[in-house]
Design a protein around this motif. Structure first.
Motif, short mmCIF file in Angstrom:
data_model
loop_
_atom_site.label_atom_id
_atom_site.label_comp_id
_atom_site.label_asym_id
_atom_site.label_seq_id
_atom_site.Cartn_x
_atom_site.Cartn_y
_atom_site.Cartn_z
N PRO A 230 -7.65 63.73 81.30
CA PRO A 230 -8.08 64.34 79.98
C PRO A 230 -6.05 64.12 79.49
N PRO A 231 -6.54 64.87 77.90
CA PRO A 231 -4.88 64.18 77.71
C PRO A 231 -4.01 64.54 78.37
N VAL A 232 -2.71 64.04 77.74
CA VAL A 232 -1.47 63.75 78.69
C VAL A 232 0.06 63.11 77.73
N LEU A 249 1.80 52.39 79.42
CA LEU A 249 0.89 53.91 80.20
C LEU A 249 0.49 54.21 79.16
N HIS A 250 1.68 54.36 78.07
CA HIS A 250 0.71 55.32 76.45
C HIS A 250 -0.23 54.54 76.16
N GLU A 251 -0.02 54.14 75.72
CA GLU A 251 -0.23 52.84 75.45
C GLU A 251 -1.94 52.08 75.78
N LEU A 252 -1.97 52.40 77.45
CA LEU A 252 -3.21 51.73 77.64
C LEU A 252 -3.97 53.69 77.75
N GLY A 257 -9.14 55.18 74.21
CA GLY A 257 -10.01 56.98 73.64
C GLY A 257 -8.95 58.05 74.07
N ILE A 258 -7.92 58.02 75.11
CA ILE A 258 -7.79 59.86 75.99
C ILE A 258 -6.23 59.85 74.89
N LYS A 259 -6.60 60.95 74.44
CA LYS A 259 -5.19 61.64 73.61
C LYS A 259 -3.78 61.93 74.63
N SER A 260 -3.42 61.16 74.32
CA SER A 260 -1.74 60.90 74.66
C SER A 260 -0.48 61.60 73.50
N GLU A 261 0.77 61.27 74.38
CA GLU A 261 2.29 62.31 72.84
C GLU A 261 3.25 61.50 73.90
#
Length: 300
Positions: A230-232, A249-252, A257-261
């Motif tokens: 899920p989005p993280v 980890l964010h870049e992974l 294609g995972i929404k990440s902030e």
């Protein structure tokens, strides 16, 4: 003898950390705008399986839920330590479930994951009684709790990975709406190799070198993350000793294609910009981080 030495030093660290946390929180109180339902049993391990629910008073409608996994290196921490933080998030409109889980070295991996799984089942089974919104359940974890949040959410979202834990517990058909990883420990094992500096904590967490080898595949979590995660929200600070784990980890997540902030709070010159600063509710930037996370969860 090794286990006795580990327990001696761990108990010493537990006392030191508890003293530091008590100083941080001294004089702060939980708002009277929050309801507390404490010491609810969710499992069969006595005090290690108790949880607390914080909810905003006079809330209308169903409440979004935060399952909050505390940090502490897998050997320290409890629900009381996170009372102020949990109540603070409840004031932002959430029901917050914070809980004790079995700690090492008294209990070994994957005991905490089994406990988190049982808390999740408890939340799902008690949505009606506590007015939880079944469709808006989030997982938040910091430090070692962030690793557990990452580990457990990956189990929930990758059936092949979940099979590695099939003999330990059965997961419910559930995926959290979003996840927050705060100053998270993420690289215990990566690409089949024990990360630098992780061997000592893994020996305490798993019990022996033999068990480390046996569980290396299960702890190599990042290679099992899929696009179903899920989005993280990933946050850290420049002087966080886990700072270098956050951005990769964010870049992974983004590569899958995972929404990440990704959020970095403060500058290297800020003496507060360290590990899990967001738990210090005296810090305006700590409250800002918690505001940002609440906003992230509400929009996902």
């Amino acid at each position: 003898m090794t286990n006795l030495i580990h327990k001696y030093f761990i108990n010493k660290i537990r006392r030191e950390w508890a003293s530091n946390d008590a100083k941080r929180d001294a004089g702060l109180t939980i708002s009277d705008k929050v309801n507390i339902c404490d010491n609810i049993s969710y499992g069969h391990h006595g005090r290690d399986n108790l949880l607390c629910v914080y909810t905003p008073k006079n809330a209308a409608g169903k409440l979004p839920v935060i399952i909050n996994i505390h940090g502490g290196g897998f050997f320290y921490g409890d629900k009381e330590l996170y009372g102020l933080y949990s109540a603070d998030m409840a004031e932002r409109g959430f029901a917050v479930v914070v809980f004790n889980y079995r700690l090492c070295p008294e209990n070994l991996y994957p005991a905490p994951l089994e406990d988190i799984n049982n808390v999740t089942k408890w939340v799902l089974a008690n949505c009606g009684e506590f007015n939880f919104d079944r469709d808006r359940i989030f997982i938040v974890g910091d430090s070692a709790g962030g690793q557990l949040a990452l580990n457990y959410t990956t189990i929930l979202t990758n059936p092949d990975y979940s099979k590695l834990f099939a003999s330990d517990f059965e997961v419910p058909p559930f995926i959290p709406r979003a996840v927050c990883l705060n100053s998270a420990l993420t690289n215990l094992v990566k690409d089949g190799k024990i990360s630098e500096g992780a061997k000592e904590i893994l020996t305490v967490y798993l019990g022996s070198a033999k068990k480390i080898k046996k569980n290396a595949e299960r702890l190599d979590v990042q290679k099992y993350i899929t696009s179903k995660f899920p989005p993280v929200f990933v946050m850290t600070a420049p002087n966080d000793f886990l700072f270098n784990e956050a951005k990769p980890l964010h870049e992974l997540f983004l590569s899958l294609g995972i929404k990440s902030e990704y959020h970095v709070y403060g500058q290297p010159s800020d003496d507060w910009a360290n590990h899990v600063f967001h738990l210090n509710l005296r810090l305006p930037v700590g409250r800002q981080c918690n505001d940002d996370e609440a906003e992230f969860l509400k929009k996902n």
